[in-house]
Structure formats: C-alpha cells, structure tokens
Scaffold this motif. Structure first.
Motif, mmCIF file in Angstrom:
data_model
loop_
_atom_site.group_PDB
_atom_site.id
_atom_site.type_symbol
_atom_site.label_atom_id
_atom_site.label_comp_id
_atom_site.label_asym_id
_atom_site.label_seq_id
_atom_site.Cartn_x
_atom_site.Cartn_y
_atom_site.Cartn_z
ATOM 1 N N GLY A 12 0.802 -1.220 0.100
ATOM 2 C CA GLY A 12 0.099 0.029 0.122
ATOM 3 C C GLY A 12 0.748 1.124 -0.120
ATOM 4 N N LYS A 13 2.052 1.258 0.553
ATOM 5 C CA LYS A 13 2.869 2.406 0.700
ATOM 6 C C LYS A 13 3.452 2.461 -0.359
ATOM 7 N N GLN A 14 3.999 1.600 -1.144
ATOM 8 C CA GLN A 14 4.584 1.458 -2.233
ATOM 9 C C GLN A 14 3.827 2.250 -3.303
ATOM 10 N N ALA A 15 2.641 1.518 -3.571
ATOM 11 C CA ALA A 15 1.423 2.135 -4.501
ATOM 12 C C ALA A 15 1.200 3.595 -4.299
ATOM 13 N N TYR A 16 0.979 3.812 -2.967
ATOM 14 C CA TYR A 16 0.704 5.531 -2.640
ATOM 15 C C TYR A 16 1.803 6.256 -3.090
ATOM 16 N N GLU A 17 3.362 5.842 -2.689
ATOM 17 C CA GLU A 17 4.380 6.784 -3.312
ATOM 18 C C GLU A 17 4.430 6.718 -4.732
ATOM 19 N N ALA A 18 4.029 5.633 -5.433
ATOM 20 C CA ALA A 18 4.113 5.593 -6.910
ATOM 21 C C ALA A 18 3.141 6.536 -7.633
ATOM 22 N N ARG A 19 2.040 6.627 -6.905
ATOM 23 C CA ARG A 19 0.965 7.500 -7.314
ATOM 24 C C ARG A 19 1.536 8.969 -7.165
ATOM 25 N N ARG A 20 2.035 9.071 -6.075
ATOM 26 C CA ARG A 20 2.504 10.681 -5.888
ATOM 27 C C ARG A 20 3.761 11.046 -6.664
ATOM 28 N N ALA A 21 4.539 9.886 -6.944
ATOM 29 C CA ALA A 21 5.582 10.241 -7.933
ATOM 30 C C ALA A 21 4.946 10.573 -9.497
ATOM 31 N N ALA A 22 4.076 9.766 -9.761
ATOM 32 C CA ALA A 22 3.357 9.897 -11.053
ATOM 33 C C ALA A 22 2.798 11.441 -11.120
ATOM 34 N N LYS A 23 2.085 11.905 -10.048
ATOM 35 C CA LYS A 23 1.338 13.129 -10.328
ATOM 36 C C LYS A 23 2.347 14.109 -10.321
ATOM 37 N N ALA A 24 3.688 13.825 -9.752
ATOM 38 C CA ALA A 24 4.809 14.898 -9.868
ATOM 39 C C ALA A 24 5.557 14.807 -11.161
ATOM 40 N N GLY A 25 5.226 13.883 -11.828
ATOM 41 C CA GLY A 25 5.872 13.535 -12.988
ATOM 42 C C GLY A 25 7.252 13.064 -13.066
ATOM 43 N N VAL A 26 7.647 12.443 -12.085
ATOM 44 C CA VAL A 26 9.006 11.776 -11.972
ATOM 45 C C VAL A 26 8.937 10.407 -11.669
ATOM 46 N N SER A 27 10.220 9.865 -11.698
ATOM 47 C CA SER A 27 10.148 8.275 -11.485
ATOM 48 C C SER A 27 10.002 8.192 -10.089
ATOM 49 N N LEU A 28 9.647 6.982 -9.779
ATOM 50 C CA LEU A 28 9.517 6.549 -8.249
ATOM 51 C C LEU A 28 10.840 6.643 -7.515
ATOM 52 N N ASP A 29 12.041 6.279 -8.198
ATOM 53 C CA ASP A 29 13.346 6.337 -7.426
ATOM 54 C C ASP A 29 13.560 7.884 -7.372
ATOM 55 N N LYS A 30 13.484 8.838 -8.248
ATOM 56 C CA LYS A 30 13.677 10.163 -8.184
ATOM 57 C C LYS A 30 12.672 10.750 -6.828
ATOM 58 N N TRP A 31 11.562 10.376 -6.889
ATOM 59 C CA TRP A 31 10.548 10.793 -5.795
ATOM 60 C C TRP A 31 11.066 10.487 -4.723
ATOM 61 N N LEU A 32 11.462 9.232 -4.381
ATOM 62 C CA LEU A 32 11.993 8.903 -3.077
ATOM 63 C C LEU A 32 13.339 9.611 -2.493
ATOM 64 N N SER A 33 14.019 9.756 -3.548
ATOM 65 C CA SER A 33 15.382 10.345 -3.325
ATOM 66 C C SER A 33 15.018 11.830 -2.789
ATOM 67 N N ARG A 34 14.155 12.475 -3.470
ATOM 68 C CA ARG A 34 13.567 13.963 -3.166
ATOM 69 C C ARG A 34 13.134 13.984 -1.815
ATOM 70 N N LYS A 35 12.412 12.936 -1.544
ATOM 71 C CA LYS A 35 11.803 12.863 -0.423
ATOM 72 C C LYS A 35 12.684 12.735 1.002
ATOM 73 N N GLU A 36 13.773 11.846 0.949
ATOM 74 C CA GLU A 36 14.731 11.586 1.755
ATOM 75 C C GLU A 36 15.694 12.906 1.804
ATOM 76 N N ASP A 37 15.915 13.569 0.734
ATOM 77 C CA ASP A 37 16.784 14.854 0.756
ATOM 78 C C ASP A 37 15.849 15.934 1.780
ATOM 79 N N ASP A 38 14.533 15.900 1.449
ATOM 80 C CA ASP A 38 13.950 16.893 2.069
ATOM 81 C C ASP A 38 13.782 16.573 3.721
ATOM 82 N N ARG A 39 13.805 15.325 3.940
ATOM 83 C CA ARG A 39 13.778 14.757 5.295
ATOM 84 C C ARG A 39 14.934 15.424 6.072
#
Length: 71
Positions: A12-39
């Motif tokens: 469920g968490k993976q699907a949620y993050e994939a939807r957020r990444a798609a909405k932002a127009g980036v790949s899942l890996d890039k989305w997660l790395s941005r999220k980690e950098d923000d944290r």
C-alpha cells in the motif's frame, strides 16, 4: 535505501508513493530520493540553534535578575 523504506511499508505504501511520483511527473526512485533529501534538510534545520530563542532567554534572564533585586 529509499526502495528499502518503501518495501518496509508494504504494498500500500509503495502504491501510494508511486501515485505521488506519477502526479509529480518523476520516477519513483527520483521521488523517493527527493523525499529523503527533504527529510534530511528538515532535520538539519531543526538542529540549528534559533537566534530568537536565545534573545528571549536573555531577556527573561535580565527580567528575573531585576525582579530579585531588593527594593
């Protein structure tokens, strides 16, 4: 490491993050790395001392010193 954090959350968490990444127009890996950098940025900002807090403490200290002086 980012993929590991999503996998720990389950499908469920993976699907949620994939939807957020798609909405932002980036790949899942890039989305997660941005999220980690923000944290990390938020944690680093929280570790910095707040100059306003230091001024408040100094002002309070002066006020209490005056209050304890004899009349």
């Amino acid at each position: 490491m980012a993929d590991q954090r999503v996998q720990q959350g389950g499908m469920g968490k993976q699907a949620y993050e994939a939807r957020r990444a798609a909405k932002a127009g980036v790949s899942l890996d890039k989305w997660l790395s941005r999220k980690e950098d923000d944290r990390k940025t938020v944690i680093a900002a929280a570790a910095q001392p707040n100059p306003l807090l230091a001024q408040i403490k100094a002002g309070w200290r002066r006020l209490m010193d005056r209050a304890h002086r004899p009349l």
